[in-house]
Design an enzyme around this catalytic site. Structure first.
Site, PDB file in Angstrom:
ATOM      1  N   GLU A 192       0.660  -1.005  -0.043  1.00 14.41           N
ATOM      2  CA  GLU A 192      -0.197   0.070   0.012  1.00 14.41           C
ATOM      3  C   GLU A 192       0.945   1.335   0.002  1.00 14.41           C
ATOM      4  O   GLU A 192       1.770   1.365   0.939  1.00 14.41           O
ATOM      5  CB  GLU A 192      -0.881   0.007   1.235  1.00 14.41           C
ATOM      6  CG  GLU A 192      -1.894   1.270   1.169  1.00 14.41           C
ATOM      7  CD  GLU A 192      -2.938   0.937   2.155  1.00 14.41           C
ATOM      8  OE1 GLU A 192      -3.273   1.997   2.830  1.00 14.41           O
ATOM      9  OE2 GLU A 192      -3.245  -0.134   2.545  1.00 14.41           O
ATOM     10  N   ARG A 193       0.742   2.123  -1.001  1.00 12.76           N
ATOM     11  CA  ARG A 193       1.274   3.234  -1.106  1.00 12.76           C
ATOM     12  C   ARG A 193       2.906   2.858  -1.473  1.00 12.76           C
ATOM     13  O   ARG A 193       3.834   3.605  -1.174  1.00 12.76           O
ATOM     14  CB  ARG A 193       1.313   4.383   0.027  1.00 12.76           C
ATOM     15  CG  ARG A 193       0.028   4.600   0.427  1.00 12.76           C
ATOM     16  CD  ARG A 193      -0.744   5.038  -0.976  1.00 12.76           C
ATOM     17  NE  ARG A 193      -2.201   5.416  -0.343  1.00 12.76           N
ATOM     18  CZ  ARG A 193      -3.052   5.483  -1.040  1.00 12.76           C
ATOM     19  NH1 ARG A 193      -3.134   5.347  -2.493  1.00 12.76           N
ATOM     20  NH2 ARG A 193      -4.387   5.857  -0.592  1.00 12.76           N
ATOM     21  N   ASN A 235      -3.069  -1.478   7.879  1.00  6.65           N
ATOM     22  CA  ASN A 235      -4.060  -2.298   7.600  1.00  6.65           C
ATOM     23  C   ASN A 235      -4.199  -3.744   7.511  1.00  6.65           C
ATOM     24  O   ASN A 235      -3.831  -4.340   6.502  1.00  6.65           O
ATOM     25  CB  ASN A 235      -4.901  -1.573   6.269  1.00  6.65           C
ATOM     26  CG  ASN A 235      -5.326  -0.050   6.443  1.00  6.65           C
ATOM     27  OD1 ASN A 235      -5.473   0.495   7.295  1.00  6.65           O
ATOM     28  ND2 ASN A 235      -4.757   0.620   4.966  1.00  6.65           N
ATOM     29  N   GLU A 316     -10.648   4.831   9.321  1.00 10.52           N
ATOM     30  CA  GLU A 316     -10.891   4.291   7.984  1.00 10.52           C
ATOM     31  C   GLU A 316     -11.270   2.949   7.904  1.00 10.52           C
ATOM     32  O   GLU A 316     -11.152   1.962   7.147  1.00 10.52           O
ATOM     33  CB  GLU A 316      -9.201   4.344   7.150  1.00 10.52           C
ATOM     34  CG  GLU A 316      -8.854   5.718   6.998  1.00 10.52           C
ATOM     35  CD  GLU A 316      -7.726   5.686   6.087  1.00 10.52           C
ATOM     36  OE1 GLU A 316      -7.447   6.537   5.357  1.00 10.52           O
ATOM     37  OE2 GLU A 316      -6.671   4.853   6.313  1.00 10.52           O
ATOM     38  N   ARG A 349      -1.399   4.008  16.662  1.00  8.14           N
ATOM     39  CA  ARG A 349      -1.540   5.395  15.904  1.00  8.14           C
ATOM     40  C   ARG A 349      -2.712   6.354  16.384  1.00  8.14           C
ATOM     41  O   ARG A 349      -3.761   5.979  16.442  1.00  8.14           O
ATOM     42  CB  ARG A 349      -1.673   4.783  14.484  1.00  8.14           C
ATOM     43  CG  ARG A 349      -0.580   3.854  13.995  1.00  8.14           C
ATOM     44  CD  ARG A 349      -0.666   3.552  12.369  1.00  8.14           C
ATOM     45  NE  ARG A 349      -0.324   4.485  11.780  1.00  8.14           N
ATOM     46  CZ  ARG A 349      -1.040   4.975  10.430  1.00  8.14           C
ATOM     47  NH1 ARG A 349      -2.151   4.470  10.245  1.00  8.14           N
ATOM     48  NH2 ARG A 349      -0.470   5.736   9.730  1.00  8.14           N
ATOM     49  N   LYS A 385       1.293  11.439  13.313  1.00  2.00           N
ATOM     50  CA  LYS A 385       1.835  11.895  12.013  1.00  2.00           C
ATOM     51  C   LYS A 385       2.357  13.277  12.103  1.00  2.00           C
ATOM     52  O   LYS A 385       1.934  13.931  12.964  1.00  2.00           O
ATOM     53  CB  LYS A 385       0.719  11.840  10.885  1.00  2.00           C
ATOM     54  CG  LYS A 385       0.326  10.461  10.653  1.00  2.00           C
ATOM     55  CD  LYS A 385      -0.715  10.451   9.470  1.00  2.00           C
ATOM     56  CE  LYS A 385      -1.112   9.174   8.726  1.00  2.00           C
ATOM     57  NZ  LYS A 385      -1.901   9.002   7.474  1.00  2.00           N
ATOM     58  N   ASP A 390      -2.446  14.221   6.519  1.00  2.00           N
ATOM     59  CA  ASP A 390      -2.217  12.861   5.936  1.00  2.00           C
ATOM     60  C   ASP A 390      -0.957  13.064   5.173  1.00  2.00           C
ATOM     61  O   ASP A 390      -0.919  12.955   3.838  1.00  2.00           O
ATOM     62  CB  ASP A 390      -3.238  12.499   5.318  1.00  2.00           C
ATOM     63  CG  ASP A 390      -2.940  10.836   4.795  1.00  2.00           C
ATOM     64  OD1 ASP A 390      -2.047  10.389   5.466  1.00  2.00           O
ATOM     65  OD2 ASP A 390      -3.723  10.356   3.707  1.00  2.00           O
ATOM     66  N   GLU A 412       5.669  10.034  13.444  1.00  2.00           N
ATOM     67  CA  GLU A 412       5.364   9.237  12.333  1.00  2.00           C
ATOM     68  C   GLU A 412       5.481   9.928  10.962  1.00  2.00           C
ATOM     69  O   GLU A 412       4.733  10.897  10.836  1.00  2.00           O
ATOM     70  CB  GLU A 412       4.051   8.491  12.029  1.00  2.00           C
ATOM     71  CG  GLU A 412       3.840   7.647  10.951  1.00  2.00           C
ATOM     72  CD  GLU A 412       2.555   6.685  10.993  1.00  2.00           C
ATOM     73  OE1 GLU A 412       2.097   6.020  12.024  1.00  2.00           O
ATOM     74  OE2 GLU A 412       1.635   6.961   9.971  1.00  2.00           O
ATOM     75  N   GLU A 418       3.874   9.322  -1.175  1.00  2.18           N
ATOM     76  CA  GLU A 418       2.378   9.067  -1.531  1.00  2.18           C
ATOM     77  C   GLU A 418       1.853  10.437  -2.145  1.00  2.18           C
ATOM     78  O   GLU A 418       1.184  10.236  -3.050  1.00  2.18           O
ATOM     79  CB  GLU A 418       1.514   8.635  -0.577  1.00  2.18           C
ATOM     80  CG  GLU A 418       0.054   8.579  -0.733  1.00  2.18           C
ATOM     81  CD  GLU A 418      -0.794   8.237   0.688  1.00  2.18           C
ATOM     82  OE1 GLU A 418      -1.827   8.333   0.527  1.00  2.18           O
ATOM     83  OE2 GLU A 418      -0.046   8.019   1.545  1.00  2.18           O
TER      84      GLU A 418
END
Length: 724
Positions: A192-193, A235, A316, A349, A385, A390, A412, A418
């Protein structure tokens, strides 16, 4: 050889010679395809190499433990490449000088020298030039074996970058405890990404096949001081905790361990249901607590030095404690209790946004977590983050930093690009990291930068995580210059107060050349590159304008998702009157989440930094900027400046071919051409859309977009890499 016989072009010997030359050329190209990263260990100038060999007539290094062997082998490997051949090994110093490596426990000589090792912790080290028994010794000493490994890489870096090693007095220790790469890698090897091929973890062949690439990955991480790897995507699939996959993770842990790297796993909160057959994952249910305790016991039987869990919960669509009416603290503490007997940690997170629509998504993490300050277990870190949305090309620092003094906060960053052009755009993120880390939280008063917050003063834990940009591509990262972001992240995780420019200089010198005629222009390119991306993508505080799902290319017009806060129009709020997200007191009041002095500054359009103006304010198109130009004219000129900067980088690189091998030179040149084309696309598509809203003419000298807005809106990219 004038007059010597040469085989005719069709002769068998001519064909053989051509084949030999072709194979030789292939070997050279292979050696410079980027696989060696910053650990190329190319030969030093002859005079310099001879002088160093004269200093270090022998190498004295222990080899009794896995980490000792890693340090010794890396030292010999590096010296062999840099000096032409490594000095011979000896049990004790001989001749007039020697290079000595060890701890007081592993080396009687180091014990005798009584070097100042107190207070370094297990990962710190010293490198000193000392006189002993009539010999000049260069000593790499540490309290623990892992410190000697880091010291070896430090010494090799000094050699690679042409530093004087004749009178060393180095004392180093990490300012952060957990320095971790987060791999958003799935069990099917998709990433992912990810923009550098498949996952480097070949789960299907594990544990039986241990790809040598895993060792090279570990070496690279150790060389920049990283000490942890989360193997799977946040995820997460519950299968990552199933017995068969734990055996695979244990095999990887065995490869990484000799390089000081512990493995972690992303844990799916609903695993007790999916793997354990329970009907709930409620943190208060005793069955759930027993299941997690048993799972932790199982993991530590296989991986005695397992680091712990990374968790994404109630964000999400991921399951979490809020599904049962419990708090994030209750969810994190459930796992922390299971790990505590084994010394493991939970990295929970803070990237959350609920199904309920808020007035401003940027406020959600603060609103959810600040009331929980002090309620997390002592082996929990909150992983935050760098900014409140994001990983955008530019965001103000996250307001959680400094707002939760009773909880250790772990930074993070995203290393994979991305939102910054994937693998093809040159964007050195050291400047982004430095900008965030040096931002003053002003909590409890001025002079408290984000770097200080994450250093964990008063807490037992501290750390920094980076979302990895690695894959199966031969050059690891999809492009040569993306390697610099992995490198910079590691260096800043070791010491978040370092200079991004100095780090860039080291990377260029180790990866390409320390020749000033090459190093200076390339470092200048790198230092300007991220700002160029901001200018041609999201100038003046605009954000989240990328295509939906894949995040490739401009789509400021995008709307209609099931959630408004997934759409660019939610963030720029452009209308005929102006543009920008009103986060001041008269808007969402997100400014109130910052320290009072900052809140007042950010609330005032005249005082907020112009680079973040449209992040905090909805501003009229004719608003006068500091330059005297209108906002609209300033915005258009920023787009142009970004495109021009990429053109300048291309021109700079075009003049540097004598300093770079052909293979890497061509790739960088090709990617810069792609970047210039796509920067122009970003500029043109964005301007076409803004003009459709404001109807304003372009500033004098600015060319109109070559296509209609409908053309840009018609472009589709369903198979862009890293799609989610």
């Amino acid at each position: 050889m004038s007059g010597a016989w040469q085989p005719a072009p069709g002769h068998w010997l001519a064909r053989l010679l051509a084949l030999v030359l072709a194979v030789s050329a292939m070997g050279h190209a292979h050696a410079e395809d980027g696989y060696d990263l910053w650990l190329r260990y190319g030969p030093l100038p002859a005079a310099q190499a001879e002088g160093i060999r004269a200093q270090w007539e022998v190498v004295v290094a222990p080899r009794d433990t896995e980490v000792q062997r890693s340090a010794r082998e890396e030292l010999l490997r590096g010296l062999a490449g840099l000096l032409g051949h490594a000095p011979p090994e000896a049990a004790t110093p001989q001749g007039s000088g020697a290079l000595v490596v060890g701890t007081p426990a592993s080396s009687p000589l180091v014990a005798q020298l009584r070097l100042p090792l107190r207070g370094l912790g297990r990962e710190g080290y010293v490198i000193e030039r000392v006189e002993h028994a009539g010999r000049a010794l260069t000593v790499i000493a540490a309290p623990d074996d892992i410190g000697t490994l880091y010291g070896v890489f430090h010494l090799l870096r000094l050699l690679q970058t042409g530093q004087d090693v004749s009178a060393l007095a180095v004392r180093e220790q990490p300012r952060l405890q957990l320095r971790v790469l987060d791999h958003w890698d799935n069990l099917d090897r998709s990433v992912e990404r990810g923009y550098a091929g498949e996952s480097i973890w070949d789960w299907h062949k594990l544990p039986g096949w241990l790809d040598p690439r895993y060792t090279d990955y570990a070496r690279a991480n150790a060389s920049i001081g990283l000490n942890g790897a989360v193997l799977n995507n946040v995820n997460a699939s519950a299968q990552s905790l199933a017995p068969a996959y734990l055996e695979k993770a244990a095999a990887l842990a065995g490869v990484l361990r000799p390089w000081g790297i512990r493995v972690y796993l992303s844990a799916r909160f609903s695993a007790p249901i999916e793997l354990g057959g329970l009907d709930t994952a409620d943190p208060r249910d005793p069955r759930v607590r027993r299941w997690w305790a048993a799972k932790a016991d199982e993991i530590y039987r296989l991986i005695p030095d397992f680091g712990g869990f990374l968790v994404k919960a109630n964000s999400e669509g991921q399951p979490g404690p809020q599904d049962y009416g419990r708090s994030h603290a209750e969810g994190a503490n459930l796992l922390a209790d299971a790990l505590r007997p084994h010394g493991g940690v939970v990295m929970w997170r803070a990237f959350v946004y609920s199904h309920a629509q808020p007035d401003d998504r940027a406020k959600q993490a603060y609103d959810e977590f600040v009331p929980l300050d002090g309620r997390f277990a002592d082996n929990v870190l909150l992983q935050v983050k760098n900014g409140p949305i994001d990983f955008q090309p530019r965001e103000p620092f996250h307001p959680l930093f400094g707002a939760m003094p009773k909880t250790p906060l772990m930074m993070e960053f995203q290393i994979t690009k991305e939102y910054l052009g994937f693998a093809t755009h040159l964007a050195y993120l050291g400047t982004l990291y430095e900008e965030t880390l040096q931002s003053d939280t002003q909590r409890p008063g001025p002079g408290h930068p984000v770097a200080q917050v994450i250093e964990g003063h008063g807490h037992a834990l501290s750390g920094m995580a980076g979302v990895a940009n690695l894959g199966s591509d031969r050059n690891w990262c999809g492009s040569i210059f993306d390697q610099a972001n992995w490198y910079a992240f590691g260096r800043l995780a070791w010491n978040p107060r370092q200079s991004a420019r100095v780090i860039a200089q080291d990377w260029v010198g180790m990866t390409f050349s320390s020749d000033p005629a090459f190093l200076a222009p390339v470092v200048a390119m790198m230092m300007a590159s991220r700002e160029a991306v901001v200018d041609y993508m999201t100038p003046l505080g605009l954000h989240h304008l990328m295509g939906r799902g894949h995040h490739y290319g401009p789509a400021p017009w995008d709307a209609g998702s099931e959630r408004p806060d997934w759409d660019p129009v939610y963030y720029h709020r452009a209308d005929a009157q102006g543009i920008g997200f009103a986060r001041g007191r008269s808007g969402s009041n997100a400014v109130a989440q910052y320290a009072p002095a900052l809140a007042r500054q950010f609330d005032d359009p005249r005082r907020v930094p112009e680079r973040e103006l449209l992040w905090f304010h909805h501003v009229p198109w004719d608003y006068r900027m500091a330059s005297g130009r209108t906002l609209w004219d300033e915005l258009v000129l920023h787009y142009a400046r970004g495109v021009d900067q990429v053109a300048a980088m291309r021109a700079t690189w075009a003049g540097l071919s004598p300093y770079v091998d052909a293979q890497r030179y061509r790739q960088v040149a090709s990617f810069l051409a792609i970047q210039q084309q796509e920067a122009q696309w970003w500029r043109d598509a964005s301007i076409a859309y803004w003009q459709s809203i404001n109807g304003l003419p372009l500033p004098v000298g600015q060319a109109p977009p070559p296509h209609s807005l409908s053309y840009y809106q018609s472009l589709k990219f369903p198979f862009a890499p890293g799609h989610h």
